[in-house]
Design a protein around this motif. Structure first.
Motif, PDB file in Angstrom:
ATOM      1  N   LYS A 141      35.552 -25.628 -11.075  1.00  0.00           N
ATOM      2  CA  LYS A 141      36.873 -25.414 -10.472  1.00  0.00           C
ATOM      3  C   LYS A 141      37.573 -24.232 -11.135  1.00  0.00           C
ATOM      4  O   LYS A 141      37.777 -24.212 -12.344  1.00  0.00           O
ATOM      5  CB  LYS A 141      37.734 -26.672 -10.643  1.00  0.00           C
ATOM      6  CG  LYS A 141      39.039 -26.594  -9.876  1.00  0.00           C
ATOM      7  CD  LYS A 141      39.922 -27.803 -10.094  1.00  0.00           C
ATOM      8  CE  LYS A 141      39.438 -29.018  -9.316  1.00  0.00           C
ATOM      9  NZ  LYS A 141      40.348 -30.174  -9.481  1.00  0.00           N
ATOM     10  N   ILE A 142      37.928 -23.284 -10.310  1.00  0.00           N
ATOM     11  CA  ILE A 142      38.548 -22.066 -10.820  1.00  0.00           C
ATOM     12  C   ILE A 142      40.036 -22.075 -10.508  1.00  0.00           C
ATOM     13  O   ILE A 142      40.455 -22.422  -9.398  1.00  0.00           O
ATOM     14  CB  ILE A 142      37.877 -20.816 -10.193  1.00  0.00           C
ATOM     15  CG1 ILE A 142      36.479 -20.632 -10.791  1.00  0.00           C
ATOM     16  CG2 ILE A 142      38.716 -19.569 -10.389  1.00  0.00           C
ATOM     17  CD1 ILE A 142      35.681 -19.502 -10.185  1.00  0.00           C
ATOM     18  N   VAL A 181      43.422 -19.687 -10.191  1.00  0.00           N
ATOM     19  CA  VAL A 181      43.784 -18.278 -10.014  1.00  0.00           C
ATOM     20  C   VAL A 181      45.298 -18.146 -10.086  1.00  0.00           C
ATOM     21  O   VAL A 181      46.026 -18.998  -9.583  1.00  0.00           O
ATOM     22  CB  VAL A 181      43.236 -17.728  -8.666  1.00  0.00           C
ATOM     23  CG1 VAL A 181      43.734 -18.527  -7.470  1.00  0.00           C
ATOM     24  CG2 VAL A 181      43.588 -16.251  -8.505  1.00  0.00           C
ATOM     25  N   VAL A 189      39.569 -14.349  -4.093  1.00  0.00           N
ATOM     26  CA  VAL A 189      39.130 -15.338  -5.077  1.00  0.00           C
ATOM     27  C   VAL A 189      38.941 -16.697  -4.403  1.00  0.00           C
ATOM     28  O   VAL A 189      37.912 -17.363  -4.567  1.00  0.00           O
ATOM     29  CB  VAL A 189      40.150 -15.439  -6.241  1.00  0.00           C
ATOM     30  CG1 VAL A 189      39.860 -16.645  -7.126  1.00  0.00           C
ATOM     31  CG2 VAL A 189      40.141 -14.151  -7.063  1.00  0.00           C
ATOM     32  N   VAL A 190      39.937 -17.074  -3.604  1.00  0.00           N
ATOM     33  CA  VAL A 190      39.879 -18.384  -2.944  1.00  0.00           C
ATOM     34  C   VAL A 190      38.679 -18.473  -2.006  1.00  0.00           C
ATOM     35  O   VAL A 190      37.930 -19.457  -2.018  1.00  0.00           O
ATOM     36  CB  VAL A 190      41.196 -18.652  -2.170  1.00  0.00           C
ATOM     37  CG1 VAL A 190      41.070 -19.887  -1.296  1.00  0.00           C
ATOM     38  CG2 VAL A 190      42.363 -18.795  -3.149  1.00  0.00           C
ATOM     39  N   CYS A 205      35.340 -18.612  -3.816  1.00  0.00           N
ATOM     40  CA  CYS A 205      35.113 -19.982  -4.288  1.00  0.00           C
ATOM     41  C   CYS A 205      34.591 -20.855  -3.138  1.00  0.00           C
ATOM     42  O   CYS A 205      33.606 -21.588  -3.305  1.00  0.00           O
ATOM     43  CB  CYS A 205      36.404 -20.577  -4.848  1.00  0.00           C
ATOM     44  SG  CYS A 205      36.867 -19.905  -6.457  1.00  0.00           S
ATOM     45  N   ASP A 245      35.459 -25.487  -6.298  1.00  0.00           N
ATOM     46  CA  ASP A 245      36.873 -25.727  -6.017  1.00  0.00           C
ATOM     47  C   ASP A 245      37.745 -24.596  -6.539  1.00  0.00           C
ATOM     48  O   ASP A 245      37.385 -23.899  -7.482  1.00  0.00           O
ATOM     49  CB  ASP A 245      37.322 -27.045  -6.662  1.00  0.00           C
ATOM     50  CG  ASP A 245      36.723 -28.238  -5.951  1.00  0.00           C
ATOM     51  OD1 ASP A 245      36.387 -28.103  -4.759  1.00  0.00           O
ATOM     52  OD2 ASP A 245      36.569 -29.292  -6.596  1.00  0.00           O
ATOM     53  N   CYS A 246      38.892 -24.446  -5.897  1.00  0.00           N
ATOM     54  CA  CYS A 246      39.826 -23.420  -6.335  1.00  0.00           C
ATOM     55  C   CYS A 246      41.229 -24.000  -6.382  1.00  0.00           C
ATOM     56  O   CYS A 246      41.641 -24.761  -5.502  1.00  0.00           O
ATOM     57  CB  CYS A 246      39.784 -22.220  -5.384  1.00  0.00           C
ATOM     58  SG  CYS A 246      40.748 -20.832  -6.011  1.00  0.00           S
ATOM     59  N   ASP A 288      42.021 -23.896  -0.145  1.00  0.00           N
ATOM     60  CA  ASP A 288      40.738 -23.703   0.526  1.00  0.00           C
ATOM     61  C   ASP A 288      40.788 -22.428   1.371  1.00  0.00           C
ATOM     62  O   ASP A 288      41.813 -21.730   1.387  1.00  0.00           O
ATOM     63  CB  ASP A 288      40.371 -24.927   1.384  1.00  0.00           C
ATOM     64  CG  ASP A 288      41.333 -25.126   2.533  1.00  0.00           C
ATOM     65  OD1 ASP A 288      42.130 -24.205   2.837  1.00  0.00           O
ATOM     66  OD2 ASP A 288      41.307 -26.200   3.138  1.00  0.00           O
ATOM     67  N   ILE A 323      40.298 -27.737 -14.334  1.00  0.00           N
ATOM     68  CA  ILE A 323      40.063 -26.296 -14.168  1.00  0.00           C
ATOM     69  C   ILE A 323      39.251 -25.783 -15.353  1.00  0.00           C
ATOM     70  O   ILE A 323      39.669 -25.909 -16.502  1.00  0.00           O
ATOM     71  CB  ILE A 323      41.405 -25.547 -14.079  1.00  0.00           C
ATOM     72  CG1 ILE A 323      42.161 -25.977 -12.813  1.00  0.00           C
ATOM     73  CG2 ILE A 323      41.182 -24.037 -14.083  1.00  0.00           C
ATOM     74  CD1 ILE A 323      43.571 -25.455 -12.713  1.00  0.00           C
ATOM     75  N   VAL A 350      34.986 -13.948  -9.451  1.00  0.00           N
ATOM     76  CA  VAL A 350      34.410 -15.283  -9.342  1.00  0.00           C
ATOM     77  C   VAL A 350      32.940 -15.263  -9.757  1.00  0.00           C
ATOM     78  O   VAL A 350      32.462 -16.140 -10.502  1.00  0.00           O
ATOM     79  CB  VAL A 350      34.568 -15.838  -7.906  1.00  0.00           C
ATOM     80  CG1 VAL A 350      33.822 -17.158  -7.743  1.00  0.00           C
ATOM     81  CG2 VAL A 350      36.044 -16.011  -7.572  1.00  0.00           C
TER      82      VAL A 350
END
Lengths: 328, 328, 328, 328
Positions: free
Chosen positions: A7-8, A10, A27-28, A31, A37-38, A57, A98, A281
């Motif tokens: 899970k990232i 941002v 980025v989203v 992912c 997951d973001c 998402d 995260i 990412v």
């Protein structure tokens, strides 16, 4: 050191710049594409401390690629500068699961990231989002290109009225420590003279240059002044100085201010943001950390953040010479 | 009083505004169409005194309809305020064979025109060219529409950064005596509060309104301030006042300045200019004088200049109410 | 007939136009100001049939005043043209408690509104949202001004390349039945000739005019063609015809298409939308129905929808003459 | 081989592009700065043959840095493709005393330059002016950046109406042989799919991608199609194909056309043009020939024209992957 990233988070930090939303979107979506997951972290480090998170998402970033500002907001955080603040931030990340971060911001934001990484070993990758273009390791920062277009479009308008009235305008643009905006926008707008923090050409030269310009038949002139110029005078004092010493001109001042930070990003900044987001990412997924994504020779690169924040990119001597020649 | 007109002089005077070139083009081409001569007079009344004239035909105004500023330049003339100056101007017109004038400018320019006509009986027709929209006898002055677009586009950019940082911006727009730009652009930009010269709502109300706005969940706000607002404070003092009395906001100031006068005219201003130029020449050819061309109810009209300059157009109460409602 | 209005439904219908969002915002905020409920109805009449509603408060319309398109979406509804469809729509309104409607759209949308009102007596007020400016009872429809700016900005770009290559461009703009966009944008862009649905000047005249233009020293030309022009040829056939009969020109075609419907609204359209939205809600609260809000002589007015949809506004003969004179 | 250069001729050739005027200005002013003469050659090689020359000094290029098109005009010359034509051109240069050339144009123009140089040994330096960005030896050609901004701004408008009506738009952009505009503007505009000449992904993939996009909750989509895409269908046929095979979408087509070539250049293109013009003159003064000025890694470089025209720059695989990821 590689941890598997699931899970990232941002976030955007520091002064906003056009293209930040496009970078968030990238980025989203990366992912989503990579099936991890973001989490959006609001208001930069302060929101991290407060656990101001929201899952994102692919659809949550619809229709933002062309929007200025940052949907994740940005803020200064004094608390993050304390050990206690960073502890809180770490705990929030932990409890949200995260395990990797992408920070979009300038050198202040990157410095915080380095410290945080050292203390808590959370992998973190930086994307240079600032209109100032003052960061090592990338030819362009996100937002710089858009800001230049904003400035030249405004100076184009100012020139209309300047030349209708045979006036001299002093236009202040952003740049406390670096003159990239002033130099590039000055050349792009056909400015008579450009004053930047990196070099003090002296007031004598300014007067000479303006005298020569008038003598050459130019009816109006624009002088672009970076906020941090080194003449020892601010833009209003400069105007008064010139009016006093060169009474041939009717002078005016225009301070462009914050409009330079806003606006729909240029195509260049949107594409750059999209490329950088993917790379950020990917770097996290490859187990990397403490690197900044950049663009060099039109390739997306990675540079240690420690190097990126070490000093300012230097002003381009060749471009200063071009500026001189253009005002012949 | 009708004299047969054989050669018309056209000039721009006072502060420039977008659409002046389109109006010049229209006057010149209408002359060509009517097969009478046209002379461009440079730098307004001062150029008239100095005989700074140039014959213009249909092709000399190619490609200017979309240009800001005025190719005929504009200038203040102290000399024209003297009897001697006006005598010189008349002599210049005589020796150039100019027997009718079209002046494109604001109320100052029109006042000069009236005096000149009384003294020398040269037929003169006015076209209202000013961004301020402050002239009786026309719903729109040339350049007002373009200036409004310039202002809202800039405030749109400022809002990007304002909302990214949850800030309150004070944006100063032109309007020393009238608030038309402030009110219209303020409504168009979705400003929280609009301060104009015509009405002093008081600082208390401003604070109330901003407090209410914050409470309602708005994260950022824009206050549009006309130069001549009646709070007794300039835009920087306003900012300080609010910061002191309402410490919930992080405040910034932006002074838009002369960019509001420049830029490529909007379609509206180009069409208006084209229509007004035709009417001005026609009026001269019909033996009329001392009238101003205007637009009312989408029809091109003529109003005595003496009435046009008598006072400012009033601010629209209905629009002030709309502004209030929009900031609910 | 007055019913007390407690909940207003607002929707957009037909082709979208810039300013629709500003009008939605105005309706929603006026409801909030008047302390009555407001419901957004999605996808026009079709959404009404399907009960696609969402409550809206003052904050749900934040940051849309400057957005093109319509957040409520728009759609054609064949079902609403049937008695059964309208019955469903009425039932949906009833069960949602909506007792007044504001429809933002063109004459097709208004016709539906009239029928619906006759059958079910739901009070309904129209706001003219269409770029075509073809509705009686208002000098300007929402979106017309923005579309004109879009068109002239694009033609300005086309002219750059036209004059670099001494070319003749045929530019098709929207307007199947009316030539307002063509005529106004044509004058604003300095077009050599303008072909509109209202008047067939004949192909001979076009050739004459282009020949004269070339002879007069113009190196490039623009012909603006409304979709519904009456020459009997579409824009591509026109180009071929001219190339064949006037081989002095290198011709090109550009069809502007749907970009004319989009884009951030001009200040004019934003202000107009704000004013119209207030008036629409006020009219409902005053017990009125079947009226369209308009602007006439810069005042907000109400006209029976039955009159508004009766025919097209006529093309402005004076402006056609201005166009002729300008191409001398 | 060094000859002392005393008079430089500058011309634009082939399709025009934004930034050409800024490059002309730079060449002219650099000549003035270096105290050598400069001659403008009108209408490219054809004007060279006809001796259509005009001396230019620093002031003759005032106020053109921000103008689209080319003040020197451009034209195709069949005559220059003959030995006789080139002989005439050489004689004209001789009699005008022009002993060095700067050609601003694309690969066709460069090919002519090489042949001419081989035959007559006139030193010639090229500046890559084309929106297509298809020339080896430079990361960016003049006008590419501006064209990208034009395209994304138009697609932003189209998206407004697309998303209001849940439509699928096929937008055709320039690029017969190369897809740089399509790929970059497509990524910048957030296009769902991008069809380029370099790679035929097949119609099946297009349908799959659009189906997936609809399923993922996107309400509207943009497909960017380069003129020379390799599906074997033009943009109108593509639309029909998709409507037939994927009846879930309401489809529309927009062909952007020549507007992509015009418009005020971006700051990037203005600065690039200024830098390139200086380098071109310097190269001539250093006795060089048959080289093209380029920008690589943000440095101004020189590349043999023979290499520059050898093939197209390749499409960026990384960017294609970014595009894929963004449409998740």
């Amino acid at each position: 050191m590689t941890v598997e990233i699931k899970k990232i988070g941002v976030f955007t930090s520091g002064g906003d710049s056009p293209g930040m939303n496009a970078a968030i979107r990238s980025v989203v979506r990366t992912c989503a594409y990579m099936k991890i997951d973001c989490m959006g972290i609001y208001r930069g480090y302060q929101g991290m401390i407060e656990g101001d998170f929201k899952p994102m998402d692919a659809r949550s970033v619809n229709n933002i690629i062309n929007k200025g500002g940052t949907i994740l907001k940005s803020a200064r955080s004094l608390e993050f500068q304390t050990k206690e603040g960073r502890k809180k931030a770490y705990d929030q990340l932990q409890s949200a699961g995260i395990d990797g971060l992408v920070v979009i911001g300038g050198d202040g934001s990157f410095t915080g990231a380095l410290i945080f990484h050292k203390e808590y070993n959370v992998p973190i990758i930086g994307i240079p989002g600032t209109i100032d273009n003052d960061i090592f390791g990338t030819t362009y920062t996100l937002g710089f290109d858009t800001a230049l277009n904003t400035v030249v479009e405004v100076i184009d308008k100012i020139r209309d009225t300047a030349s209708s009235h045979n006036r001299l305008f002093f236009v202040e643009v952003m740049g406390r420590d670096v003159g990239h905006i002033a130099l590039n926008a000055g050349v792009g707008a056909g400015a008579e003279e450009i004053l930047i923090p990196e070099e003090n050409l002296g007031l004598e030269r300014l007067l000479e240059s303006l005298k020569r310009s008038k003598a050459s038949g130019k009816s109006s002139s624009i002088v672009v002044v970076a906020e941090g110029d080194k003449t020892g005078k601010n833009v209003f004092e400069l105007k008064e100085y010139v009016e006093e010493h060169l009474p041939i001109y009717d002078c005016r001042v225009s301070v462009l201010g914050h409009m330079q930070r806003g606006g729909s990003p240029s195509c260049f900044d949107r594409v750059l943001a999209s490329r950088m987001g993917v790379k950020a990412v990917e770097a996290l997924l490859e187990g990397k950390s403490s690197l900044m994504v950049g663009i060099q020779d039109n390739k997306i690169t990675l540079t240690p953040i420690s190097k990126a924040i070490k000093g300012h990119t230097k002003i381009d001597k060749e471009l200063m010479r071009v500026s001189d020649i253009m005002t012949v």
